[in-house]
Design an enzyme around this catalytic site. Structure first.
Site, PDB file in Angstrom:
ATOM      1  N   HIS A 288       0.832  -1.222   0.000  1.00  0.00           N
ATOM      2  CA  HIS A 288       0.000   0.000   0.000  1.00  0.00           C
ATOM      3  C   HIS A 288       0.859   1.261   0.000  1.00  0.00           C
ATOM      4  CE1 HIS A 288      -3.227  -2.805   1.240  1.00  0.00           C
ATOM      5  NE2 HIS A 288      -2.315  -3.259   2.095  1.00  0.00           N
TER       6      HIS A 288
ATOM      7  N   SER B  14      14.471  22.020 -16.441  1.00  0.00           N
ATOM      8  CA  SER B  14      13.283  22.835 -16.656  1.00  0.00           C
ATOM      9  C   SER B  14      13.710  24.145 -17.307  1.00  0.00           C
ATOM     10  CB  SER B  14      12.614  23.109 -15.308  1.00  0.00           C
ATOM     11  OG  SER B  14      11.826  24.276 -15.386  1.00  0.00           O
TER      12      SER B  14
ATOM     13  N   LYS C 121      15.784  22.267 -11.203  1.00  0.00           N
ATOM     14  CA  LYS C 121      15.130  21.000 -11.513  1.00  0.00           C
ATOM     15  C   LYS C 121      15.997  20.009 -12.277  1.00  0.00           C
ATOM     16  CE  LYS C 121      10.787  20.713 -11.539  1.00  0.00           C
ATOM     17  NZ  LYS C 121       9.908  19.825 -10.861  1.00  0.00           N
TER      18      LYS C 121
ATOM     19  N   GLU D  12       9.324   8.745 -16.974  1.00  0.00           N
ATOM     20  CA  GLU D  12       7.947   9.202 -17.217  1.00  0.00           C
ATOM     21  C   GLU D  12       7.496   8.866 -18.641  1.00  0.00           C
ATOM     22  OE1 GLU D  12       7.922  13.361 -16.153  1.00  0.00           O
ATOM     23  OE2 GLU D  12       8.388  12.899 -14.065  1.00  0.00           O
TER      24      GLU D  12
ATOM     25  N   LYS E 173      -0.412  -3.306 -39.789  1.00  0.00           N
ATOM     26  CA  LYS E 173       1.006  -2.961 -39.907  1.00  0.00           C
ATOM     27  C   LYS E 173       1.465  -1.755 -39.117  1.00  0.00           C
ATOM     28  CE  LYS E 173       1.003  -5.464 -44.039  1.00  0.00           C
ATOM     29  NZ  LYS E 173      -0.458  -5.652 -43.870  1.00  0.00           N
TER      30      LYS E 173
END
Ligand code: ARG
Length: 461
Positions: free
Chosen positions: A156, A277, A283, A290, A325
């Site tokens: 969980h 970023s 970042k 992802e 295809k």
């Protein structure tokens, strides 16, 4: 517009119809397979006395010449042909004249396309298998390295019991191993040759279908000509197996994204496999993971699409099947691309072993072991469960872990506790003692690694 079938028509095909019907923009992908199949076909025709040796030699020479010229960029595959079969045949006739017109003897585009697609997919099944093998090699090497790297195991997404990184990676090893075995199964089942089925009902020429099949590396010929031209099961099987690979990659990606987050910091994805970023200078994003997770949808889509295309098709060949295809090619490219990139990301990823071990130590991952400790001292499991439950509550209140409590505090909850509790619930003991087959304990893990090592060695043979 170059078509193979103008004879019974009195009008030109409408331009839009021509474009709608044409498949050359995508079926040129199996140009090599089309040539290979045609060569096998004419070799067989000659063996059966349907073509002369001269005719066969001329056709084979013409076909190999076309292949060479296309490969060297001297000859372009252009959209003026309806499909790759027309392109090859028209060029052959241009080159060698009348003998070229005999290539299609005893053959239809229906069995021809069934063969080309099968040859192409068979090769891609092998490529997919090779990529899975590389991923498994990488995973096994990482497992050997991280047999003592502790981390929390989750249920969980809540900390449950301590495991090791080797054990966690081992779960994915099993998934990709099944994926590889599925590729082998598909190969075996699909490896029969549809050529010679004709349009749907075989042919009156004395073809030796077994011979053609053996020239092309097939187990033998397919056994029903109507099924041969209209079977796309092997594609559905490949797409289902590819979807399962993507599902596994997607789950793994999801975990890596979580592990790479600022909150977890279990791993750091290499700069070469991260992106930045345009606005936030700090970042470093896990875009590859992802994208792999995102592309999973496309492969599922291909599977659903082909299943839906096939569901209402009466026997035998129908043009709907041309739709097999583009989506299959896209799924093949996607799954192969994702497997290769994922392996690179995994190989270069750094694990923060200290952060993982620390995380395994809090969150009461040793609560089950504390209960087992009491059981070993004679307390029935259900009572032990309740005692440790109270202990956890006490710890939450105090803001500490079970092992940080004094023996007096422990005894105040149950007199059964002795000094040896501390060793019994240490992270090391909690992992080391889990020795059932498939468990994270180091000795159990080593045995599994050995089994999987010999699995991979056998594949290499
Ligand atoms: N382009 C066709 C396909 O992909 C080839 C077979 C054409 N056969 C026919 N009867 N029109 O299925």
């Amino acid at each position: 517009m170059a078509q193979l079938w103008g004879g019974r028509f009195t009008k030109e095909t409408d331009k839009l119809v021509y474009q709608f019907n044409a498949s050359i923009s995508f079926d040129q992908r199996f140009f090599h397979q089309d040539i290979e199949g045609s060569i096998a076909h004419v070799v067989m025709l000659e063996k059966q006395g349907i073509l002369t040796k001269q005719e066969k030699d001329d056709i084979v020479k013409g076909l190999t010449g076309i292949r060479e010229d296309v490969d060297n960029g001297i000859l372009q595959i252009t959209e003026e042909y309806e499909d790759i079969h027309s392109f090859v045949e028209a060029n052959l006739i241009d080159r060698i004249g009348d003998a070229g017109k005999k290539l299609h003897t005893g053959r239809s585009r229906n069995d021809q396309v069934a063969l080309d697609m099968r040859l192409y997919t068979r090769q891609e099944v092998v490529h997919t298998e090779e990529l899975l093998k590389e991923l498994l090699d990488t995973l096994l090497a990482m497992m050997e390295e991280h047999i003592d790297t502790y981390m929390p195991g989750f249920t969980h997404l809540q900390k449950a019991q301590p495991v090791t990184l080797a054990h966690h990676l081992g779960a994915y090893f099993e998934m990709f191993k099944r994926d590889l075995l599925r590729m082998q199964d598909i190969y075996k089942r699909m490896n029969f040759c549809p050529l010679g089925a004709g349009a749907l009902a075989g042919t009156t020429y004395p073809l030796d279908r077994g011979y053609t099949a053996s020239l092309l590396g097939f187990e033998g010929p397919t056994l029903n000509s109507m099924d041969s031209v209209s079977d796309r099961d092997y594609l559905i099987e490949y797409l289902a197996a590819a979807s399962t690979i993507m599902m596994h990659l997607s789950r793994f990606s999801e975990e890596i994204i979580i592990w790479n987050s600022n909150e977890y910091r279990f791993v750091e994805i290499d700069d070469a496999y991260s992106t930045g970023s345009s606005i936030m200078p700090q970042k470093k994003n896990p875009d590859i993971a992802e994208l792999v997770r995102g592309k999973t949808g496309r492969v599922y889509g291909a599977l659903m699409s082909l299943l839906t295309t096939m569901k209402g098709i009466p026997l035998a060949y129908n043009k709907d099947m041309q739709e097999d295809k583009e989506l299959t090619f896209d799924a093949i490219d996607t799954v192969k691309g994702c497997l290769a990139l994922f392996e690179g990301m995994l190989k270069t990823m750094k694990f923060r072993e200290d952060v993982m071990a620390k995380s395994a130590m809090n969150g009461f991952t040793n609560a089950t072991d504390a209960a087992d400790y009491l059981v070993n001292k004679g307390v029935p499991f259900r009572d032990a469960h309740s005692i440790i439950g109270k202990l956890v509550l006490y710890c939450i209140d105090k803001g500490c872990s079970i092992d940080e409590l004094s023996l007096d505090e422990l005894k105040s909850i149950s007199p059964v506790f002795e000094q040896d509790i501390y060793d019994a619930i240490s992270l090391k003991t909690c992992v080391e003692k889990r020795l059932t087959v498939g468990a994270p304990g180091q000795d159990a893990m080593r045995k599994v690694i050995e089994i999987n090592k010999s699995f991979l060695e056998k594949l290499a043979k």
